[in-house]
Enzyme design. Sequence first.
Site, PDB file in Angstrom:
ATOM      1  N   HIS A 411       0.842  -1.196   0.000  1.00  0.00           N
ATOM      2  CA  HIS A 411       0.000   0.000   0.000  1.00  0.00           C
ATOM      3  C   HIS A 411       0.880   1.249   0.000  1.00  0.00           C
ATOM      4  CE1 HIS A 411      -3.267  -2.509   2.260  1.00  0.00           C
ATOM      5  NE2 HIS A 411      -3.143  -2.849   1.003  1.00  0.00           N
TER       6      HIS A 411
HETATM    7  C1  LIG Z   1       0.260  -7.449  -4.246  1.00  0.00           C
HETATM    8  C2  LIG Z   1      -0.717  -6.337  -3.951  1.00  0.00           C
HETATM    9  C3  LIG Z   1      -1.867  -6.621  -3.203  1.00  0.00           C
HETATM   10  C4  LIG Z   1      -2.771  -5.587  -2.899  1.00  0.00           C
HETATM   11  N1  LIG Z   1      -3.957  -5.886  -2.268  1.00  0.00           N
HETATM   12  C5  LIG Z   1      -4.890  -4.903  -2.108  1.00  0.00           C
HETATM   13  C6  LIG Z   1      -6.180  -5.205  -1.584  1.00  0.00           C
HETATM   14  O1  LIG Z   1      -6.506  -6.352  -1.295  1.00  0.00           O
HETATM   15  N2  LIG Z   1      -7.059  -4.174  -1.416  1.00  0.00           N
HETATM   16  C7  LIG Z   1      -6.739  -2.872  -1.747  1.00  0.00           C
HETATM   17  O2  LIG Z   1      -7.576  -1.989  -1.531  1.00  0.00           O
HETATM   18  N3  LIG Z   1      -5.526  -2.576  -2.274  1.00  0.00           N
HETATM   19  C8  LIG Z   1      -4.626  -3.553  -2.488  1.00  0.00           C
HETATM   20  N4  LIG Z   1      -3.422  -3.259  -3.066  1.00  0.00           N
HETATM   21  C9  LIG Z   1      -3.142  -1.846  -3.419  1.00  0.00           C
HETATM   22  C10 LIG Z   1      -3.906  -1.376  -4.669  1.00  0.00           C
HETATM   23  O3  LIG Z   1      -3.899  -2.362  -5.668  1.00  0.00           O
HETATM   24  C11 LIG Z   1      -3.221  -0.098  -5.171  1.00  0.00           C
HETATM   25  O4  LIG Z   1      -3.237   0.844  -4.102  1.00  0.00           O
HETATM   26  C12 LIG Z   1      -3.921   0.552  -6.377  1.00  0.00           C
HETATM   27  O5  LIG Z   1      -4.043  -0.359  -7.437  1.00  0.00           O
HETATM   28  C13 LIG Z   1      -3.110   1.758  -6.834  1.00  0.00           C
HETATM   29  O6  LIG Z   1      -3.797   2.366  -7.899  1.00  0.00           O
HETATM   30  P1  LIG Z   1      -3.050   3.407  -8.837  1.00  0.00           P
HETATM   31  O7  LIG Z   1      -3.985   3.731  -9.954  1.00  0.00           O
HETATM   32  O8  LIG Z   1      -2.525   4.509  -8.011  1.00  0.00           O
HETATM   33  O9  LIG Z   1      -1.763   2.629  -9.414  1.00  0.00           O
HETATM   34  P2  LIG Z   1      -1.657   1.234 -10.154  1.00  0.00           P
HETATM   35  O10 LIG Z   1      -2.904   0.427  -9.989  1.00  0.00           O
HETATM   36  O11 LIG Z   1      -0.388   0.625  -9.709  1.00  0.00           O
HETATM   37  O12 LIG Z   1      -1.564   1.618 -11.705  1.00  0.00           O
HETATM   38  C14 LIG Z   1      -0.502   2.382 -12.235  1.00  0.00           C
HETATM   39  C15 LIG Z   1      -0.246   1.952 -13.677  1.00  0.00           C
HETATM   40  O13 LIG Z   1       0.449   3.014 -14.346  1.00  0.00           O
HETATM   41  C16 LIG Z   1       1.451   2.453 -15.179  1.00  0.00           C
HETATM   42  N5  LIG Z   1       2.500   3.477 -15.374  1.00  0.00           N
HETATM   43  C17 LIG Z   1       3.292   4.016 -14.418  1.00  0.00           C
HETATM   44  N6  LIG Z   1       4.122   4.940 -14.952  1.00  0.00           N
HETATM   45  C18 LIG Z   1       3.884   4.972 -16.282  1.00  0.00           C
HETATM   46  C19 LIG Z   1       4.437   5.697 -17.372  1.00  0.00           C
HETATM   47  N7  LIG Z   1       5.422   6.619 -17.203  1.00  0.00           N
HETATM   48  N8  LIG Z   1       3.951   5.463 -18.629  1.00  0.00           N
HETATM   49  C20 LIG Z   1       2.940   4.571 -18.815  1.00  0.00           C
HETATM   50  N9  LIG Z   1       2.388   3.849 -17.807  1.00  0.00           N
HETATM   51  C21 LIG Z   1       2.842   4.044 -16.555  1.00  0.00           C
HETATM   52  C22 LIG Z   1       1.946   1.251 -14.389  1.00  0.00           C
HETATM   53  O14 LIG Z   1       2.620   0.326 -15.224  1.00  0.00           O
HETATM   54  C23 LIG Z   1       0.643   0.714 -13.778  1.00  0.00           C
HETATM   55  O15 LIG Z   1       0.049  -0.247 -14.601  1.00  0.00           O
HETATM   56  C24 LIG Z   1      -2.503  -4.258  -3.357  1.00  0.00           C
HETATM   57  C25 LIG Z   1      -1.359  -3.986  -4.102  1.00  0.00           C
HETATM   58  C26 LIG Z   1      -0.469  -5.013  -4.410  1.00  0.00           C
HETATM   59  C27 LIG Z   1       0.748  -4.691  -5.220  1.00  0.00           C
END
Ligand SMILES: Cc1cc2nc3c(=O)[nH]c(=O)nc-3n(C[C@H](O)[C@H](O)[C@H](O)COP(=O)(O)OP(=O)(O)OC[C@H]3O[C@@H](n4cnc5c(N)ncnc54)[C@H](O)[C@@H]3O)c2cc1C
Length: 474
Positions: A411
Amino acid sequence: MTILHTEVLVVGSGAGGATTAAALAARGRRVTVVEEGPWVEPDAVEPFSLEEMVAKYRHHGPSAALGAPPIAFAEGRCVGGSTEINSGLWHRLPGELAEEWRHTYRIDGFTAEVLDRHAEQVERAQSVQKVPADAPLSSMLLERGATALGWRSVEFPRVFRYDTAGRGTKQTMARTLIPQAVADGAEVVPETKVLRLERSGDRVTGARCQRRRTDGTIEDLTIRAEHVFVCGGAIQSPALLQRSGIRANIGRGLKLHPTIKVAARFPHTVDHDDVPMHRITEFAPNLTIGGSASRRGHVALALADSTADTADALAHWEDVAVYYAAIRSEGAGRVLAIPGLKAPLVTYRLTEGDVSRLARGLVHLGEVLLAAGATELYPSVTGAGVARRPADLFPWWGAVSRQRTSLMTVHLTSSIRMGEDRARTGADSYGRVWGHRNLRVNDASLVPDAPGVNPQAAIMTIAARNAEHFLEHG
Ligand SMILES: Cc1cc2nc3c(=O)[nH]c(=O)nc-3n(C[C@H](O)[C@H](O)[C@H](O)COP(=O)(O)OP(=O)(O)OC[C@H]3O[C@@H](n4cnc5c(N)ncnc54)[C@H](O)[C@@H]3O)c2cc1C
């Protein structure tokens, strides 16, 4: 060099990016989603497997935030981002925390009423529900231990759709919002990394990208856009902004939930197909206790962290499950893009209070697992000793130290932060990056502090709210 034109460019396709893209495309905006990682068919790899790590994780596995101790963390890097590799446990942002943040960071329109309305919509669309049948044994054991101690325990709902036979399918972004955005006219460009944003005055004009073609060669690509939403997650979003020369309050104040583990051996087999859905919330939001994936590899890693003699436990790994205590840390970290380095430098500073909270978490975790019937507990602390009865937990208080403890987190939040307090935030109340008229962030980076609960619900709720604000106010 190829040049594409779009109206709204969304960088990243995870919880924040997919929510943004679907909301905008549904209202007729011309949206292009650029995703650094590959498109992986949702059923192509087994959840929690090594194969999944290679296909969907950044760096094919964990990364590390440097500090004392270093903290291992994981990020998804594929269409759907971290939602493709997470456990799908869902917990709405606690109302009192949202209220606290509204005051501290001066966030306009951050009221329980607005957040609940968006959370309800996301929950309906994404199918958030509890397992219709009994939770797995590894989960029920947590409940059993909590009941024996008189502690509060909650079975969390998940972003899952269940069929009549009770088989569940995780509703990841690649399964739901991304196809929905595409059906509404959005274009998704996988295997394409945004290297930096191009700017002119107070506007972003587009993005310089590198795309990996199907034959493996790399092509340069420029995407011109009228509006840009950066949704790369709490590590990659600040790194991209810094690479683009935008630095004010960007990448500071990173928050995470440091997690300390115990491998617990029971006198019977424990299921290993799924993660526990129960969480012990007796000490929430500053400390929660739960369970993680416990495939053979996870069990082996957790046992190795204890540095005890684990040969017998490893030989009976089917009887072992991995549990954790996670704290809401008062420390903070930093993300720094360093010229010439592909990955940003991530650091995290735990406070002394965090270290003692981790020790307390570990001991409470030991108590509940022994109450649940565990016969041997292996903590992820070098030399802490194996616990077989409550008296063995006493030395754990003193054993947790910066030098001997192995920590991890999944997280990550707060590396940009939203609100009108310009001294503490990198973006305004709706994610618009200070000093830029058409540049927004809409992902975990905006969440102003560690929420103390699984963050996906908060991230999607805030992203839906900010997308609506953009549609109504531009
Ligand atoms: C193993 C694991 C288990 C988890 N379990 C839970 C759970 O059970 N419940 C919960 O609420 N949360 C959970 N989380 C946390 C939750 O999944 C994340 O907090 C959430 O997905 C983050 O969302 P986000 O959109 O900020 O980033 P992300 O979902 O990480 O998406 C970001 C995306 O942007 C892309 N990206 C980054 N930089 C660039 C760039 N320069 N150019 C193009 N693309 C780019 C990345 O490749 C990625 O695909 C878990 C996380 C992990 C890793």
